[in-house]
Write an enzyme that holds these catalytic residues in place. Structure first.
Site, mmCIF file in Angstrom:
data_model
loop_
_atom_site.group_PDB
_atom_site.id
_atom_site.type_symbol
_atom_site.label_atom_id
_atom_site.label_comp_id
_atom_site.label_asym_id
_atom_site.label_seq_id
_atom_site.Cartn_x
_atom_site.Cartn_y
_atom_site.Cartn_z
ATOM 1 N N LYS A 14 0.837 -1.221 0.000
ATOM 2 C CA LYS A 14 0.000 0.000 0.000
ATOM 3 C C LYS A 14 0.866 1.263 0.000
ATOM 4 C CE LYS A 14 -3.725 2.572 0.853
ATOM 5 N NZ LYS A 14 -4.853 2.750 -0.034
ATOM 6 N N LYS A 18 -1.215 11.411 4.523
ATOM 7 C CA LYS A 18 -1.031 10.336 5.514
ATOM 8 C C LYS A 18 -0.225 9.179 4.899
ATOM 9 C CE LYS A 18 -3.431 6.523 7.652
ATOM 10 N NZ LYS A 18 -4.617 5.709 7.811
HETATM 11 P P1 NAD Z 1 -13.227 7.056 8.953
HETATM 12 O O1 NAD Z 1 -12.641 8.031 9.900
HETATM 13 O O2 NAD Z 1 -14.447 7.432 8.180
HETATM 14 O O3 NAD Z 1 -13.568 5.678 9.724
HETATM 15 C C1 NAD Z 1 -12.834 5.162 10.794
HETATM 16 C C2 NAD Z 1 -13.840 4.752 11.858
HETATM 17 O O4 NAD Z 1 -13.144 4.139 12.943
HETATM 18 C C3 NAD Z 1 -14.604 5.940 12.428
HETATM 19 O O5 NAD Z 1 -15.997 5.735 12.281
HETATM 20 C C4 NAD Z 1 -14.172 5.976 13.875
HETATM 21 O O6 NAD Z 1 -15.186 6.424 14.758
HETATM 22 C C5 NAD Z 1 -13.811 4.523 14.122
HETATM 23 N N1 NAD Z 1 -12.960 4.292 15.276
HETATM 24 C C6 NAD Z 1 -11.851 4.994 15.664
HETATM 25 N N2 NAD Z 1 -11.330 4.445 16.777
HETATM 26 C C7 NAD Z 1 -12.110 3.388 17.105
HETATM 27 C C8 NAD Z 1 -12.099 2.429 18.151
HETATM 28 N N3 NAD Z 1 -11.164 2.473 19.104
HETATM 29 N N4 NAD Z 1 -13.062 1.482 18.171
HETATM 30 C C9 NAD Z 1 -14.018 1.452 17.213
HETATM 31 N N5 NAD Z 1 -14.102 2.338 16.194
HETATM 32 C C10 NAD Z 1 -13.153 3.290 16.150
HETATM 33 O O7 NAD Z 1 -12.054 6.627 7.966
HETATM 34 P P2 NAD Z 1 -12.182 5.818 6.597
HETATM 35 O O8 NAD Z 1 -12.206 6.774 5.464
HETATM 36 O O9 NAD Z 1 -13.257 4.797 6.734
HETATM 37 O O10 NAD Z 1 -10.751 5.099 6.561
HETATM 38 C C11 NAD Z 1 -10.461 3.954 7.344
HETATM 39 C C12 NAD Z 1 -9.078 3.435 6.943
HETATM 40 O O11 NAD Z 1 -9.090 3.123 5.537
HETATM 41 C C13 NAD Z 1 -7.948 4.450 7.150
HETATM 42 O O12 NAD Z 1 -6.829 3.768 7.609
HETATM 43 C C14 NAD Z 1 -7.717 5.020 5.754
HETATM 44 O O13 NAD Z 1 -6.401 5.479 5.560
HETATM 45 C C15 NAD Z 1 -8.033 3.806 4.898
HETATM 46 N N6 NAD Z 1 -8.463 4.113 3.518
HETATM 47 C C16 NAD Z 1 -9.376 5.081 3.285
HETATM 48 C C17 NAD Z 1 -9.768 5.352 1.978
HETATM 49 C C18 NAD Z 1 -10.778 6.429 1.676
HETATM 50 O O14 NAD Z 1 -10.898 6.826 0.501
HETATM 51 N N7 NAD Z 1 -11.543 6.908 2.668
HETATM 52 C C19 NAD Z 1 -9.212 4.626 0.919
HETATM 53 C C20 NAD Z 1 -8.314 3.605 1.186
HETATM 54 C C21 NAD Z 1 -7.940 3.353 2.500
#
Ligand code: NAD
Length: 295
Positions: free
Chosen positions: A171, A246
């Site tokens: 990644k 990030k």
């Molecule tokens: P997001 O912030 O929308 O979702 C993360 C969720 O985790 C949130 O709802 C948050 O409340 C929850 N959370 C945090 N701590 C927690 C805990 N201790 N227990 C339970 N829940 C908890 O972020 P996202 O966009 O869904 O991204 C998630 C991951 O995927 C990240 O690592 C990001 O880098 C990766 N990612 C995102 C994308 C994108 O386009 N959004 C693409 C590829 C990868």
């Protein structure tokens, strides 16, 4: 059909968990944000009181959390899901995190006798909603074979990248390429403007020549040429500059630890740091062309 515990029901995790329900799995979910649990409940996911409760009865536990610190906190320690998971459960972390945290959590799971995979994704929120994500997976052959049908309910391309942490390694390498190429394309299209060369003409030539690349064909930073460009929507993401920032920082952390020279990765990280610090983190990563043009 498996019993799946899903922790982290945000922008990515919410729709991924919904696709598991659509594929016939019984999904129990948890998020620290109550609204995320409510939305999941409406989509057929059984709410759990905490991460431990979501994991305790599951055959497979999936996490989709913001960063390495959240993953370490949710997995390890007496209140973590490694301690809560039943014998034989498979743990899958789909978050994008640093390679070291991924390997540390793998080691903790192995110590408890549990199989684990790191499986970050690409494809964004649209890929999560449409079940077209790409999964880059690190872990044992046996764990990969077991998880493959689960990944296929959420994505289209599933690649086993090697042992523990290699999903995260893939990644950061992939997204470092994307960040560097987006800056290269932005420089070329900004230069073309100054030289009086129309963007459409440069695209017609370059997209079929040696300068072509995925970012040009899919995320061209100028409007009106490529349908899927965020430039057509005033740089509404898409893939936010903050996310690119990030991932580039993770690439530089990995490069420093591995002793790898990544001078263009370092430069791309510095440019995205400037761009995000100027308040542009919420724009699509292709909007970096504005900074390169000086506008
Ligand atoms: P997001 O912030 O929308 O979702 C993360 C969720 O985790 C949130 O709802 C948050 O409340 C929850 N959370 C945090 N701590 C927690 C805990 N201790 N227990 C339970 N829940 C908890 O972020 P996202 O966009 O869904 O991204 C998630 C991951 O995927 C990240 O690592 C990001 O880098 C990766 N990612 C995102 C994308 C994108 O386009 N959004 C693409 C590829 C990868």
């Amino acid at each position: 059909m498996s019993s799946i515990g899903f922790i982290g029901l945000g922008n990515m995790g919410g729709p991924m968990a919904q696709n598991l329900v659509k594929a016939g799995h019984a999904v129990t979910g948890f998020d620290v944000v109550p609204a995320a649990i409510e939305a999941a409940k409406a989509a057929g996911i059984t709410p759990a009181a905490d991460a431990r409760a979501a994991a305790a009865e599951a055959d497979v536990v999936i996490t989709m959390l913001p960063a390495g610190e959240h993953v370490r906190a949710v997995y390890t320690g007496p209140d973590g899901i490694i301690a809560a998971a039943k014998a034989g459960a498979l743990l899958i972390d789909c978050s994008t995190i640093d390679v070291n945290s991924a390997r540390a959590v793998h080691a903790a799971a192995a110590e408890a006798g549990l199989d684990m995979l790191d499986a970050p994704v690409s494809g964004g929120v649209a890929g999560a909603a449409n079940a077209t994500l790409t999964f880059m997976v690190g872990g044992s052959d046996a764990a990969f074979a077991r998880a493959k049908p689960i990944f296929e309910a959420m994505g289209r391309n599933v690649v086993h990248a090697g042992g523990a942490g290699n999903g995260q390694a893939a990644k950061v390498c992939n997204n470092m390429i994307l960040g560097i190429t987006m800056i290269g394309i932005s420089e070329a299209f900004a230069l073309a403007e100054k030289l009086g060369l129309e963007a459409q003409k440069l695209f017609d030539i370059s997209s079929k020549s040696s300068g072509s690349c995925w970012a040009m064909l899919n995320h061209l930073p100028v409007p009106g040429i490529v349908e899927t460009s965020a430039a057509n929507r005033d740089y509404k993401p898409g893939f936010a500059a903050a996310m690119m920032h990030k991932d580039l920082k993770l690439s530089q952390e990995a490069a420093a630890q591995a002793g790898a020279a990544t001078p263009l990765g370092a430069e791309a990280t510095a440019l995205y740091t400037m761009f995000v610090n100027a308040g542009n983190g919420g724009l699509d990563y292709s909007a970096i062309i504005k900074m390169i043009r000086g506008t």
